[in-house]
Design a protein around this motif. Structure first.
Motif, short mmCIF file in Angstrom:
data_model
loop_
_atom_site.label_atom_id
_atom_site.label_comp_id
_atom_site.label_asym_id
_atom_site.label_seq_id
_atom_site.Cartn_x
_atom_site.Cartn_y
_atom_site.Cartn_z
N TYR A 1 -2.17 -59.97 59.46
CA TYR A 1 -3.45 -59.57 58.88
C TYR A 1 -3.19 -58.98 57.50
CZ TYR A 1 -4.80 -59.67 63.84
OH TYR A 1 -5.01 -60.05 65.15
N SER A 2 -4.10 -59.21 56.56
CA SER A 2 -3.94 -58.67 55.22
C SER A 2 -5.21 -57.97 54.76
CB SER A 2 -3.57 -59.77 54.22
OG SER A 2 -4.63 -60.69 54.06
N SER A 3 -5.03 -57.02 53.82
CA SER A 3 -6.15 -56.24 53.30
C SER A 3 -5.78 -55.66 51.95
CB SER A 3 -6.50 -55.10 54.26
OG SER A 3 -7.47 -54.23 53.73
N LEU B 1 -8.13 -53.30 63.65
CA LEU B 1 -8.00 -54.71 64.03
C LEU B 1 -8.82 -54.99 65.28
CD1 LEU B 1 -4.14 -55.27 63.58
CD2 LEU B 1 -5.97 -55.73 61.92
N ARG C 1 -10.96 -53.69 55.43
CA ARG C 1 -11.38 -55.06 55.74
C ARG C 1 -10.12 -55.92 55.82
NH1 ARG C 1 -15.29 -55.20 50.67
NH2 ARG C 1 -13.44 -54.08 49.94
N TRP C 2 -9.90 -56.51 56.99
CA TRP C 2 -8.66 -57.23 57.26
C TRP C 2 -8.94 -58.71 57.48
CZ3 TRP C 2 -3.93 -54.99 56.81
CH2 TRP C 2 -3.92 -53.60 56.70
N THR C 3 -8.10 -59.55 56.87
CA THR C 3 -8.16 -60.99 57.06
C THR C 3 -7.12 -61.41 58.09
OG1 THR C 3 -8.90 -61.38 54.79
CG2 THR C 3 -7.88 -63.24 55.95
N ASP C 4 -7.56 -62.14 59.10
CA ASP C 4 -6.67 -62.63 60.14
C ASP C 4 -6.09 -63.97 59.70
OD1 ASP C 4 -5.44 -63.59 62.43
OD2 ASP C 4 -7.17 -63.32 63.73
N THR D 1 -1.30 -55.85 48.05
CA THR D 1 -1.92 -56.20 49.32
C THR D 1 -1.15 -55.58 50.48
OG1 THR D 1 -2.71 -58.29 48.40
CG2 THR D 1 -2.67 -58.09 50.80
N TYR D 2 -1.89 -55.00 51.41
CA TYR D 2 -1.31 -54.48 52.65
C TYR D 2 -1.29 -55.60 53.69
CZ TYR D 2 -2.37 -49.89 50.61
OH TYR D 2 -2.44 -48.80 49.79
N TRP D 3 -0.22 -55.61 54.48
CA TRP D 3 -0.10 -56.56 55.58
C TRP D 3 0.20 -55.79 56.86
CZ3 TRP D 3 -0.49 -61.97 55.40
CH2 TRP D 3 -0.72 -62.50 54.12
#
Length: 279
Positions: free
Chosen positions: A42-44, A6, A49-52, A21-23
């Motif tokens: 955050y998710s991936s 992160l 690759r993580w989405t904020d 999905t991982y959080w």
């Protein structure tokens, strides 16, 4: 995986899987005296690759009973709703949302566990839902408090609270179940110490009785500049026996107990069920 996973300073990462999905739900770090006020999610799908998803809960605007010390979030889904257990003012609250990305709203309008409810600090919540659907809450710095949650996920019977204080215990209880064995893990030493680390015990029940301390599974690696490894969480990859451990460490370079970063590594088990040390 590329560590840190992160951006910026984060700590106390709670890794959980919803579907495929991982959080990650971490403490926002980098503040003197750990005085942050906001939680982000955050998710991936690949742990890389993580989405904020932005701020999911802000003590300043969303919580009436606590304005500072937003620490150690822990998230879980139950009956189609998402529950976020969190610290504020060294008490434990619970918020609820219809999505893992929030926004979360205070479920009680008061702490679930007041700062003076039991001896030591009321921080570092974690929830396990067992195979039979029953959920258990764990928390505490100085002692590990453990109790079944009611089905509403926002209450429990105080008469059922158990206390476990293994050798070396400081904070951050975390429990998983694998092949009928329950693993209780915790952090030892102070988070400001390079020797912050994770140890564990086992049981046949989510509330123990627990074995003696089985050993350290995560600790510093000075040769690689990895220090202050602890306050972890563990998640299983969907449909597999592959396990991952998320934890914080001193930021590299120059980090310390309030400037930490989130890392993720594989967690392995021996044939007899012992946890193989990460480092």
């Amino acid at each position: 995986m590329s560590d840190p996973v992160l951006p910026g300073f984060t700590a106390d990462p709670h890794l959980v899987v919803y579907g495929d999905t991982y959080w990650l739900y971490p403490t926002t770090d980098g503040f003197d005296d750990w005085s942050g006020t906001r939680f982000r999610a955050y998710s991936s799908t690949d742990l890389t690759r993580w989405t904020d998803h932005g701020v999911i809960l802000d003590l300043a605007t969303d919580i009436s009973w606590g304005d500072a010390y937003a620490w150690a979030p822990a998230a879980i889904e139950k009956n189609g709703r998402y529950y976020l257990y969190f610290c504020a003012e060294k008490a434990i609250g619970v918020a609820v949302a219809d999505s893992p990305a929030g926004p979360f709203r205070d479920a009680l309008g008061k702490p679930l566990i007041a700062a003076d409810a039991y001896p030591h600090q009321m921080i570092d919540p974690m929830v396990l839902t067992d195979g039979d659907g029953r959920s258990y809450l764990y928390w505490g710095q100085g002692a590990s408090y453990q109790v079944p949650l009611h089905d509403d996920m926002v209450s429990f019977d105080p008469d059922q609270v158990r206390v476990y204080t293994p050798e070396g215990y400081n904070e951050a209880s975390f429990v998983i179940e694998r092949d009928g064995v329950y693993y209780l893990m915790w952090s030892e030493n102070d988070t400001r110490s390079a020797d912050y680390r994770v140890a564990y015990a086992v049981s046949g029940h989510p509330l123990g009785p627990w074995s003696d301390r089985r050993g350290v599974i995560l600790a510093k690696d000075e040769a690689r500049g990895i220090l202050g490894t602890g306050h972890h969480s563990v998640a299983r990859a969907p449909g597999t026996d592959d396990w991952y451990i998320a934890y914080h460490r001193f930021a590299i370079p120059g980090g310390d107990g309030t400037h930490r970063e989130t890392a993720i590594d594989r967690l392995h088990f021996t044939d007899d069920g012992a946890i193989v040390p990460v480092f």
